[in-house]
Scaffold this active site. Structure first.
Site, PDB file in Angstrom:
ATOM      1  N   GLU A 187      -6.645  -4.516   1.563  1.00 56.60           N
ATOM      2  CA  GLU A 187      -6.754  -4.707   3.008  1.00 56.60           C
ATOM      3  C   GLU A 187      -8.153  -4.271   3.423  1.00 56.60           C
ATOM      4  OE1 GLU A 187      -2.756  -2.576   3.729  1.00 56.60           O
ATOM      5  OE2 GLU A 187      -2.861  -4.211   5.184  1.00 56.60           O
ATOM      6  N   GLU A 237       0.882  -1.172   0.000  1.00 57.15           N
ATOM      7  CA  GLU A 237       0.000   0.000   0.000  1.00 57.15           C
ATOM      8  C   GLU A 237       0.915   1.216   0.000  1.00 57.15           C
ATOM      9  OE1 GLU A 237      -1.763   2.926   0.710  1.00 57.15           O
ATOM     10  OE2 GLU A 237      -2.544   2.290   2.663  1.00 57.15           O
TER      11      GLU A 237
END
Ligand code: ADP
Length: 451
Positions: A432, A221
């Site tokens: 996520e 990320e």
């Protein structure tokens, strides 16, 4: 963020990482064979403990990170919710049966991948710990976490509380230390089965390279330069409020911050006049004194943010408000930055292309839906987008056209831990949160019997 030393932590070395991984291997042997219903019960217990002690953790996080107490409370609430949410998934990791004919029976099982490594950033230290650790534990994995060097406190506290909740010794390990030292030793270690990394693009690329020789799985990320798109027919006051908090929440230190305002020329003057007024009225200050905006996380980061703004100034860009470092009005100290808005930026401007990760909004003026979509997609990132319009057809067309992992219509921040989150392009890969968030920690095994 206040410029005052608050606590000291030891800098873990390669041998500390090795010891943590040895402990994790032992923890894994117990945890993966712990009944899913028991994992569920323990994670629920952890969520309850975090909820009961939320205020303690919030104050600790505000002091450690420089964020406001309200922001820290939000971070801690998401942390508790993540444990609660993934507790409910622990006993629902079901496989399927696959028909192969009369003489064969085949089914899949979803087994934990093993020991997962979590490299945690400093902007949301508490919820980012939980965002990876909670689904990993639900899946039956063991964990070694390396919190960011400036914000290690809550990860250590949480690891202790997880033990109190019933997570066996060795299952959750935290190594504090420097990224290039403890972090790098962890991500290149062949015992690591999966890496969850949240941070900058350049560090993420290094982590990917370090993971390659062992063919370690990754979730990355890496941030963004996310657009808030406001078409000509949108509700101007909603755009102003949305844009204000999309960029100035957490002093802009959010991967998914709305750091670009892509605005139709027809409403540009009205929106910017109101937005600049509101930005000027925001109060900076020490997190525990309830300001609107807290400090930046470190002096080094403040210098990085300011260098971007200074470069824009040298290019002759129009800085409508802000543009300077600031101090806590009470103490005259600290690492604050004025809420900053840079107007009328061309598509290739560095202030449009680079993630500044501070309270700096880049405004891009467009005409019509098509140009809005092209400009929204005009970076290497693809994390989130907000779309403001009263026209549902335009909203849906844009939602499909914009390259982002998640799009919100007529709001910027919406949804919680239930909504999958992650990016495209240089924003990284993997998701996520949500039920997708558990996928990284399980692998499928197919078992077939001939009979
Ligand atoms: P920043 O430069 O803003 O701190 P990073 O992306 O470098 O952002 O940091 C995010 C996390 O990555 C932190 O926990 C940091 O310690 C860690 N980190 C930094 N360098 C490395 C590396 N080479 N290997 C593994 N982790 C690293």
């Amino acid at each position: 963020g206040s410029g005052q030393a608050f606590a000291e932590f030891s800098a873990g070395k390669a041998e500390d990482v090795s010891r943590a991984l040895e402990a994790a291997e032992q923890g894994l042997a117990i945890w993966r064979d712990t009944a899913p219903a028991e994992r569920c019960r323990i994670l629920n217990c952890a969520a309850m403990l975090i909820g009961e002690r939320a205020e303690y953790l919030s104050v600790l996080e505000a002091l450690d990170s420089g964020k406001t107490l309200d922001e820290a409370r939000g971070d801690v609430r998401s942390c508790a919710r993540l444990f609660e949410y993934y507790a409910g998934a622990a006993d629902k990791l079901e496989g399927r049966s696959i028909p192969l004919g009369k003489d064969l029976s085949c089914w899949t099982e979803r087994e934990p991948v093993g020991v997962s490594a979590h490299i945690i950033p400093w902007n949301y230290p508490t919820s980012n710990f939980a965002r990876g650790v909670a689904p990993a534990l639900a899946a039956g994995c063991a964990v070694v976490a390396k919190p960011a060097e400036t914000t290690p406190f809550t990860a250590l506290v949480l690891a202790g509380w997880l033990g109190e909740a019933g997570v066996p010794a060795g299952v959750v390990n935290v190594v504090t230390g420097l990224g290039p030292d403890a972090g790098a030793s962890l991500v290149r270690h062949p015992e690591v089965a999966h890496i969850t990394f949240t941070g900058s693009v350049s560090t993420g690329v290094g982590v990917m390279q370090a993971a390659a020789p062992s063919v370690t799985r990754l979730t990355l990320e890496l941030g963004g330069k996310s657009p808030l798109v406001a078409l000509a027919d949108s509700d101007v006051d909603k755009v102003v409020d949305g844009a204000l908090w999309a960029i100035f929440s957490n002093a802009g230190q959010i991967c998914s911050a709305g750091s670009r305002l892509v605005i139709d020329r027809k409403i540009h003057a009205e929106v910017l006049e109101k937005l600049v007024g509101k930005a000027r009225a925001l109060r900076l200050g020490h997190g525990l004194r309830h300001p609107d905006i807290g400090a930046l996380n470190s002096h080094a980061h403040l210098e990085r943010v300011h260098a971007h703004v200074e470069a824009a100034r040298r290019r002759g860009r129009s800085i409508l408000t802000g543009g300077n470092p600031a101090v806590d009005p009470e103490t005259g100290k600290g690492w604050f930055y004025e809420p900053t808005i840079i107007d009328g930026l061309p598509r290739d401007d560095p202030a449009v292309q680079y993630e500044i990760f501070g309270p700096v909004l880049a405004v891009q003026i467009v005409e019509g839906e098509e140009e809005a979509a092209a400009i929204a997609n005009g970076t290497e990132f693809g994390l989130v987008a907000g779309i403001y319009t009263r026209d549902i057809e335009k909203a849906l067309r844009l939602a499909r056209a914009i390259n982002a992992g998640q799009v919100t219509i007529n709001d910027y921040w919406a949804g919680g831990v239930e909504v999958p989150f992650g990016g495209n392009g240089k924003s990284g890969f993997g998701r996520e949160k949500g039920l997708e968030g558990i996928e990284a920690y399980v692998r499928t095994k197919a078992i077939t019997i001939r009979h």
